[in-house]
Design a protein around this motif. Structure first.
Motif, mmCIF file in Angstrom:
data_model
loop_
_atom_site.group_PDB
_atom_site.id
_atom_site.type_symbol
_atom_site.label_atom_id
_atom_site.label_comp_id
_atom_site.label_asym_id
_atom_site.label_seq_id
_atom_site.Cartn_x
_atom_site.Cartn_y
_atom_site.Cartn_z
ATOM 1 N N LEU A 7 1.057 -0.995 -0.065
ATOM 2 C CA LEU A 7 0.225 -0.172 -0.431
ATOM 3 C C LEU A 7 0.517 1.207 0.013
ATOM 4 O O LEU A 7 0.699 2.107 -0.428
ATOM 5 N N ARG A 10 2.539 2.092 -3.487
ATOM 6 C CA ARG A 10 1.525 2.440 -4.605
ATOM 7 C C ARG A 10 1.139 3.444 -3.688
ATOM 8 O O ARG A 10 0.335 4.599 -4.949
ATOM 9 N N GLU A 11 0.955 4.252 -2.708
ATOM 10 C CA GLU A 11 0.258 5.541 -2.461
ATOM 11 C C GLU A 11 1.298 6.256 -1.495
ATOM 12 O O GLU A 11 0.960 7.775 -1.374
ATOM 13 N N LEU A 14 0.348 10.291 -3.009
ATOM 14 C CA LEU A 14 -0.206 10.574 -2.646
ATOM 15 C C LEU A 14 -0.510 11.545 -1.760
ATOM 16 O O LEU A 14 -0.423 12.385 -1.644
ATOM 17 N N HIS A 15 1.120 10.827 -0.513
ATOM 18 C CA HIS A 15 1.151 11.178 0.642
ATOM 19 C C HIS A 15 2.302 12.557 0.796
ATOM 20 O O HIS A 15 2.114 13.305 0.934
#
Length: 301
Positions: A7, A10-11, A14-15
């Motif tokens: 996760l 993948r993210e 965005l953070h």
């Protein structure tokens, strides 16, 4: 752990996008909170924040003893409450009326027109309002003159000024609120209207027995969230439109803090007033989220 690792891989972009916003919040919202100490000081600019003498709760005592503080708090709550109520009723009414339009182009045109004032600043709108309400050359007073009435100095009368603030604020913002309620209308099952029509209900009865109950969750949510704004009567609007003759009905907490802190250099006293307002607003906001969770099942986390 492997799931969390996947996760994160993948993210993480965005953070990363959150970092600039977090930096701005820290710089402009959290670091300035060190200035709260001024509420407990006799602040002297040349001595700085940590060199000024501490006076404890004396600024708050001066606040409670200030002769006009009751009137200032009353003006704030009175104007803010009227804005909350009218800011709820008018968008709901306009959303229902727009929903009744069957021509899509007409609905979109009206929606765009009522939404445009939201993007205008109060600096610009205040100039327009002053011209429109001018007792000598304003359009409103010219119409009153044609009807046989005497000119009214709307922005110079303590009787009229609060209502001018409420009406102008609703005119500026109701288009934005209308979008929220139009979105709520789209979630109502069309079969409910068909069933009501079969039972003999006209458009008015359908509004009261289908439309409004279907909108009730978002209405309750917006109302409870607005409780936190009961001490925010609109500094930008009132600051650009008020004057000394209407201080009796127009002076609110924010304008009072501005005059005490910026114009009269009573920094500690002004900070104490702002801190008291922030604490009370925090309590109202906490209450509003509790009510929103219990009444509308709304929660942040």
């Amino acid at each position: 752990m492997q799931v969390l690792s996947r996760l994160w891989k993948r993210e993480w972009p965005l953070h990363l996008m959150l970092v600039p916003g977090l930096v701005l919040i820290v710089i402009f919202s959290y670091i300035p909170m060190a200035g709260i100490i001024m509420a407990f000081q006799k602040y002297v600019p040349n001595k700085g924040l940590f060199g000024s003498p501490m006076i404890g709760w004396r600024n708050f005592q001066l606040l409670l003893d200030y002769p006009d503080i009751g009137r200032i708090f009353f003006n704030t709550v009175y104007i803010a409450t009227m804005k909350i109520v009218t800011g709820l009723l008018v968008p709901i009414t306009i959303a229902i009326l727009l929903n009744e339009l069957r021509r899509e182009w007409m609905k979109r045109t009206f929606q765009t027109l009522v939404y445009l004032p939201h993007f205008l600043s109060w600096v610009l709108l205040s100039g327009i309002i002053v011209d429109v309400l001018s007792p000598s050359s304003g359009v409103v007073n010219q119409l009153l003159g044609l009807l046989g009435f005497e000119p009214v100095f709307f922005l110079g009368s303590n009787d009229w000024f609060p209502y001018v603030m409420v009406v102008s604020d609703v005119w500026k913002e109701f288009g934005f609120g209308t979008i929220v309620y139009l979105a709520a209308l789209t979630s109502i099952n069309p079969s409910l209207y068909e069933a009501a029509e079969i039972d003999g209900a006209g458009r008015i009865k359908q509004t009261f027995h289908v439309t409004l109950p279907g909108m009730m969750p978002i209405i309750v949510l917006m109302l409870t969230l607005n409780i936190g704004n009961v001490l925010n009567a609109g500094f930008e609007q009132i600051f650009n439109l008020y004057s000394p003759p209407v201080y009796e009905s127009a002076d609110i907490i924010d304008t009072f803090v501005y005059r005490m802190g910026v114009q009269q250099a009573q920094f500690g006293f002004a900070t104490a007033v702002g801190l008291l307002k922030s604490v009370v607003s925090f309590l109202f906001i906490s209450l509003s989220y509790i009510l929103a969770y219990r009444l509308a099942n709304y929660r942040i986390f």
